[in-house]
Design a protein around this motif. Structure first.
Motif, PDB file in Angstrom:
ATOM      1  N   GLY A   1       0.817  -1.210   0.000  1.00 24.72           N
ATOM      2  CA  GLY A   1       0.000   0.000   0.000  1.00 24.72           C
ATOM      3  C   GLY A   1       0.850   1.259   0.000  1.00 24.72           C
ATOM      4  N   ALA A   2       1.930   1.252   0.765  1.00 23.97           N
ATOM      5  CA  ALA A   2       2.842   2.401   0.785  1.00 23.97           C
ATOM      6  C   ALA A   2       3.512   2.578  -0.577  1.00 23.97           C
ATOM      7  CB  ALA A   2       3.889   2.213   1.879  1.00 23.97           C
ATOM      8  N   LEU A   3       3.904   1.474  -1.193  1.00 20.78           N
ATOM      9  CA  LEU A   3       4.490   1.550  -2.537  1.00 20.78           C
ATOM     10  C   LEU A   3       3.470   2.103  -3.523  1.00 20.78           C
ATOM     11  CD1 LEU A   3       6.648   1.038  -4.684  1.00 20.78           C
ATOM     12  CD2 LEU A   3       5.892  -1.359  -4.742  1.00 20.78           C
ATOM     13  N   GLU A   4       2.231   1.652  -3.437  1.00 19.85           N
ATOM     14  CA  GLU A   4       1.207   2.140  -4.346  1.00 19.85           C
ATOM     15  C   GLU A   4       1.028   3.652  -4.218  1.00 19.85           C
ATOM     16  OE1 GLU A   4      -3.486   1.339  -5.234  1.00 19.85           O
ATOM     17  OE2 GLU A   4      -2.210  -0.400  -4.798  1.00 19.85           O
ATOM     18  N   LEU A   5       1.067   4.174  -3.003  1.00 14.24           N
ATOM     19  CA  LEU A   5       0.975   5.626  -2.806  1.00 14.24           C
ATOM     20  C   LEU A   5       2.129   6.351  -3.490  1.00 14.24           C
ATOM     21  CD1 LEU A   5      -0.168   5.910   0.909  1.00 14.24           C
ATOM     22  CD2 LEU A   5      -1.480   6.522  -1.140  1.00 14.24           C
ATOM     23  N   ILE A   6       3.323   5.799  -3.387  1.00 17.31           N
ATOM     24  CA  ILE A   6       4.486   6.398  -4.039  1.00 17.31           C
ATOM     25  C   ILE A   6       4.306   6.392  -5.551  1.00 17.31           C
ATOM     26  CG2 ILE A   6       6.938   6.010  -4.540  1.00 17.31           C
ATOM     27  CD1 ILE A   6       7.214   5.186  -1.569  1.00 17.31           C
ATOM     28  N   LEU A   7       3.823   5.272  -6.081  1.00 17.21           N
ATOM     29  CA  LEU A   7       3.581   5.195  -7.533  1.00 17.21           C
ATOM     30  C   LEU A   7       2.590   6.267  -7.970  1.00 17.21           C
ATOM     31  CD1 LEU A   7       3.319   1.317  -7.999  1.00 17.21           C
ATOM     32  CD2 LEU A   7       5.322   2.774  -8.385  1.00 17.21           C
ATOM     33  N   GLU A   8       1.527   6.421  -7.223  1.00 20.26           N
ATOM     34  CA  GLU A   8       0.519   7.433  -7.546  1.00 20.26           C
ATOM     35  C   GLU A   8       1.105   8.837  -7.478  1.00 20.26           C
ATOM     36  OE1 GLU A   8      -2.574   6.524  -4.741  1.00 20.26           O
ATOM     37  OE2 GLU A   8      -3.430   4.956  -6.035  1.00 20.26           O
ATOM     38  N   LEU A   9       1.873   9.118  -6.421  1.00 17.76           N
ATOM     39  CA  LEU A   9       2.456  10.452  -6.254  1.00 17.76           C
ATOM     40  C   LEU A   9       3.428  10.815  -7.375  1.00 17.76           C
ATOM     41  CD1 LEU A   9       3.073  10.488  -2.403  1.00 17.76           C
ATOM     42  CD2 LEU A   9       1.444  11.892  -3.681  1.00 17.76           C
ATOM     43  N   HIS A  10       4.071   9.813  -7.949  1.00 20.48           N
ATOM     44  CA  HIS A  10       5.042  10.065  -9.016  1.00 20.48           C
ATOM     45  C   HIS A  10       4.445   9.899 -10.411  1.00 20.48           C
ATOM     46  CE1 HIS A  10       7.807   9.731  -5.621  1.00 20.48           C
ATOM     47  NE2 HIS A  10       8.572  10.524  -6.345  1.00 20.48           N
ATOM     48  N   GLY A  11       3.153   9.729 -10.491  1.00 15.96           N
ATOM     49  CA  GLY A  11       2.481   9.667 -11.788  1.00 15.96           C
ATOM     50  C   GLY A  11       2.731   8.396 -12.575  1.00 15.96           C
ATOM     51  N   ALA A  12       3.151   7.351 -11.901  1.00 18.07           N
ATOM     52  CA  ALA A  12       3.365   6.076 -12.595  1.00 18.07           C
ATOM     53  C   ALA A  12       2.012   5.467 -12.942  1.00 18.07           C
ATOM     54  CB  ALA A  12       4.159   5.113 -11.724  1.00 18.07           C
ATOM     55  N   GLN A  13       1.937   4.881 -14.107  1.00 19.86           N
ATOM     56  CA  GLN A  13       0.767   4.089 -14.459  1.00 19.86           C
ATOM     57  C   GLN A  13       1.053   2.672 -14.000  1.00 19.86           C
ATOM     58  OE1 GLN A  13       0.811   4.830 -18.661  1.00 19.86           O
ATOM     59  NE2 GLN A  13      -0.656   6.490 -18.463  1.00 19.86           N
ATOM     60  N   PHE A  14       0.048   2.014 -13.410  1.00 18.96           N
ATOM     61  CA  PHE A  14       0.305   0.673 -12.887  1.00 18.96           C
ATOM     62  C   PHE A  14      -0.950  -0.161 -12.851  1.00 18.96           C
ATOM     63  CE2 PHE A  14      -0.677   3.337  -9.257  1.00 18.96           C
ATOM     64  CZ  PHE A  14      -1.544   2.560  -8.504  1.00 18.96           C
ATOM     65  N   GLU A  15      -0.737  -1.450 -12.789  1.00 18.89           N
ATOM     66  CA  GLU A  15      -1.792  -2.444 -12.592  1.00 18.89           C
ATOM     67  C   GLU A  15      -1.283  -3.442 -11.563  1.00 18.89           C
ATOM     68  OE1 GLU A  15      -4.851  -2.691 -13.926  1.00 18.89           O
ATOM     69  OE2 GLU A  15      -4.606  -0.916 -15.203  1.00 18.89           O
ATOM     70  N   HIS A  16      -2.191  -4.032 -10.842  1.00 18.70           N
ATOM     71  CA  HIS A  16      -1.834  -5.106  -9.916  1.00 18.70           C
ATOM     72  C   HIS A  16      -1.519  -6.360 -10.720  1.00 18.70           C
ATOM     73  CE1 HIS A  16      -3.199  -3.014  -6.242  1.00 18.70           C
ATOM     74  NE2 HIS A  16      -3.964  -2.386  -7.118  1.00 18.70           N
ATOM     75  N   CYS A  17      -0.563  -7.127 -10.247  1.00 19.30           N
ATOM     76  CA  CYS A  17      -0.221  -8.399 -10.879  1.00 19.30           C
ATOM     77  C   CYS A  17       0.316  -9.331  -9.791  1.00 19.30           C
ATOM     78  CB  CYS A  17       0.791  -8.219 -12.008  1.00 19.30           C
ATOM     79  SG  CYS A  17       2.432  -7.679 -11.484  1.00 19.30           S
ATOM     80  N   VAL A  18       0.576 -10.555 -10.163  1.00 18.95           N
ATOM     81  CA  VAL A  18       1.165 -11.520  -9.246  1.00 18.95           C
ATOM     82  C   VAL A  18       2.480 -11.985  -9.840  1.00 18.95           C
ATOM     83  CG1 VAL A  18       0.915 -13.768  -8.122  1.00 18.95           C
ATOM     84  CG2 VAL A  18      -1.071 -12.263  -8.376  1.00 18.95           C
TER      85      VAL A  18
END
Length: 94
Positions: free
Chosen positions: A24-41
Protein backbone atom coordinates in the motif's frame (compact mmCIF):
# COMPACT_ATOMS: atom_id res chain seq x y z
CA UNK A 1 7.41 -1.75 -18.13
CA UNK A 2 8.66 -2.99 -14.79
CA UNK A 3 7.41 -5.35 -12.08
CA UNK A 4 8.04 -4.39 -8.47
CA UNK A 5 6.63 -5.03 -5.02
CA UNK A 6 7.44 -4.12 -1.43
CA UNK A 7 6.91 -7.49 0.26
CA UNK A 8 9.39 -9.71 2.09
CA UNK A 9 12.34 -7.28 2.29
CA UNK A 10 15.61 -9.11 1.75
CA UNK A 11 13.61 -12.38 1.69
CA UNK A 12 12.37 -11.89 5.27
CA UNK A 13 8.81 -13.24 5.33
CA UNK A 14 6.73 -10.67 7.21
CA UNK A 15 3.22 -12.05 6.76
CA UNK A 16 0.14 -11.02 4.84
CA UNK A 17 -0.75 -7.96 6.93
CA UNK A 18 2.72 -6.42 6.70
CA UNK A 19 2.89 -7.22 2.98
CA UNK A 20 -0.42 -5.40 2.41
CA UNK A 21 0.79 -2.36 4.36
CA UNK A 22 4.12 -2.25 2.53
CA UNK A 23 2.54 -2.70 -0.91
CA UNK A 24 0.00 0.00 0.00
CA UNK A 25 2.84 2.40 0.79
CA UNK A 26 4.49 1.55 -2.54
CA UNK A 27 1.21 2.14 -4.35
CA UNK A 28 0.97 5.63 -2.81
CA UNK A 29 4.49 6.40 -4.04
CA UNK A 30 3.58 5.19 -7.53
CA UNK A 31 0.52 7.43 -7.55
CA UNK A 32 2.46 10.45 -6.25
CA UNK A 33 5.04 10.07 -9.02
CA UNK A 34 2.48 9.67 -11.79
CA UNK A 35 3.36 6.08 -12.59
CA UNK A 36 0.77 4.09 -14.46
CA UNK A 37 0.31 0.67 -12.89
CA UNK A 38 -1.79 -2.44 -12.59
CA UNK A 39 -1.83 -5.11 -9.92
CA UNK A 40 -0.22 -8.40 -10.88
CA UNK A 41 1.17 -11.52 -9.25
CA UNK A 42 4.87 -12.24 -9.52
CA UNK A 43 5.86 -15.87 -9.47
CA UNK A 44 8.55 -18.24 -10.63
CA UNK A 45 7.70 -20.91 -13.19
CA UNK A 46 9.53 -23.60 -11.26
CA UNK A 47 8.53 -22.61 -7.73
CA UNK A 48 5.16 -22.18 -6.00
CA UNK A 49 6.15 -18.83 -4.42
CA UNK A 50 3.83 -15.96 -5.42
CA UNK A 51 3.95 -12.28 -4.50
CA UNK A 52 1.39 -9.55 -5.08
CA UNK A 53 3.16 -6.99 -7.22
CA UNK A 54 2.69 -4.07 -9.59
CA UNK A 55 3.45 -3.81 -13.28
CA UNK A 56 4.31 -0.16 -13.89
CA UNK A 57 5.13 2.06 -16.84
CA UNK A 58 5.58 5.75 -17.48
CA UNK A 59 8.60 6.10 -15.20
CA UNK A 60 12.34 5.71 -15.64
CA UNK A 61 14.31 2.65 -14.56
CA UNK A 62 16.33 4.63 -11.98
CA UNK A 63 13.15 5.66 -10.16
CA UNK A 64 11.96 2.05 -10.02
CA UNK A 65 15.34 0.91 -8.69
CA UNK A 66 15.28 3.67 -6.06
CA UNK A 67 11.85 2.47 -4.87
CA UNK A 68 13.07 -1.15 -4.83
CA UNK A 69 16.02 -0.16 -2.63
CA UNK A 70 13.75 1.85 -0.35
CA UNK A 71 11.58 -1.23 0.27
CA UNK A 72 14.45 -3.67 0.74
CA UNK A 73 14.06 -5.49 -2.54
CA UNK A 74 17.01 -7.13 -4.25
CA UNK A 75 15.79 -6.78 -7.85
CA UNK A 76 12.92 -5.85 -10.17
CA UNK A 77 11.79 -7.22 -13.51
CA UNK A 78 12.09 -5.14 -16.66
CA UNK A 79 9.74 -6.11 -19.48
CA UNK A 80 10.82 -5.20 -23.00
CA UNK A 81 9.17 -6.11 -26.28
CA UNK A 82 11.64 -9.00 -26.57
CA UNK A 83 12.79 -9.98 -23.10
CA UNK A 84 12.06 -10.37 -19.42
CA UNK A 85 15.10 -9.05 -17.55
CA UNK A 86 15.98 -9.31 -13.87
CA UNK A 87 17.69 -6.08 -12.81
CA UNK A 88 19.29 -5.84 -9.39
CA UNK A 89 18.84 -2.64 -7.39
CA UNK A 90 22.24 -1.38 -8.56
CA UNK A 91 21.16 -1.63 -12.22
CA UNK A 92 23.00 -4.82 -13.16
CA UNK A 93 21.04 -7.19 -15.41
CA UNK A 94 21.13 -10.72 -13.97
Amino acid sequence: AFVINAVNPHEEVLGDTQDLIRNGALELILELHGAQFEHCVGRARSHPWRENSYVIWGVELEAVLRWARRFGQRAIFELTSDELLVVDVHGTVR
